[in-house]
Design a protein around this motif. Structure first.
Motif: not given
Length: 68
Positions: A1-11, A46-57
Protein backbone atom coordinates in the motif's frame (compact mmCIF):
# COMPACT_ATOMS: atom_id res chain seq x y z
CA UNK A 1 0.00 0.00 0.00
CA UNK A 2 2.67 2.49 1.00
CA UNK A 3 6.38 2.67 0.29
CA UNK A 4 7.05 5.34 2.88
CA UNK A 5 8.98 4.74 6.07
CA UNK A 6 6.96 3.34 8.96
CA UNK A 7 8.08 4.31 12.47
CA UNK A 8 6.88 2.04 15.29
CA UNK A 9 7.01 1.83 19.05
CA UNK A 10 7.86 -1.73 20.09
CA UNK A 11 7.16 -2.86 23.66
CA UNK A 12 8.52 -6.00 25.24
CA UNK A 13 12.06 -6.07 23.85
CA UNK A 14 14.61 -6.65 26.61
CA UNK A 15 17.77 -7.95 24.89
CA UNK A 16 19.64 -8.31 21.62
CA UNK A 17 17.77 -11.56 20.85
CA UNK A 18 14.51 -9.61 20.99
CA UNK A 19 15.94 -7.11 18.52
CA UNK A 20 16.88 -9.94 16.16
CA UNK A 21 13.38 -11.48 16.37
CA UNK A 22 11.79 -8.16 15.48
CA UNK A 23 14.32 -7.52 12.69
CA UNK A 24 13.78 -10.98 11.17
CA UNK A 25 10.00 -10.57 11.33
CA UNK A 26 10.26 -7.29 9.39
CA UNK A 27 12.82 -8.70 6.94
CA UNK A 28 10.36 -11.48 6.06
CA UNK A 29 7.79 -8.97 4.79
CA UNK A 30 7.73 -8.65 0.98
CA UNK A 31 9.19 -5.31 -0.07
CA UNK A 32 10.69 -4.44 3.31
CA UNK A 33 13.85 -2.32 3.14
CA UNK A 34 15.88 -0.05 5.40
CA UNK A 35 15.03 -1.95 8.59
CA UNK A 36 16.27 -0.57 11.89
CA UNK A 37 15.41 -1.84 15.38
CA UNK A 38 16.50 0.09 18.47
CA UNK A 39 16.37 -1.70 21.83
CA UNK A 40 17.19 1.38 23.92
CA UNK A 41 14.38 3.46 22.41
CA UNK A 42 11.94 0.56 21.97
CA UNK A 43 11.42 1.38 18.33
CA UNK A 44 11.64 0.05 14.82
CA UNK A 45 11.59 1.61 11.37
CA UNK A 46 11.00 -0.08 8.05
CA UNK A 47 10.39 1.13 4.51
CA UNK A 48 8.43 -0.45 1.71
CA UNK A 49 5.63 -2.09 3.70
CA UNK A 50 2.20 -1.19 4.99
CA UNK A 51 2.18 -0.21 8.66
CA UNK A 52 -0.51 -2.75 9.55
CA UNK A 53 1.58 -5.58 8.10
CA UNK A 54 4.66 -4.43 10.02
CA UNK A 55 2.68 -4.25 13.27
CA UNK A 56 1.16 -7.68 12.65
CA UNK A 57 4.58 -9.24 11.96
CA UNK A 58 6.02 -7.83 15.19
CA UNK A 59 2.99 -8.87 17.26
CA UNK A 60 3.19 -12.41 15.86
CA UNK A 61 6.66 -12.56 17.47
CA UNK A 62 5.12 -11.74 20.85
CA UNK A 63 5.88 -8.02 21.10
CA UNK A 64 3.48 -5.08 21.16
CA UNK A 65 3.75 -2.58 18.32
CA UNK A 66 2.07 0.71 17.49
CA UNK A 67 2.65 3.67 15.21
CA UNK A 68 4.83 6.44 16.63
Amino acid sequence: MSSSTVELNVAGMSCSHCVEHVRKALEALPGATQISVDLENGSATVSGVDSSKAIQAIEEEGYQASLK
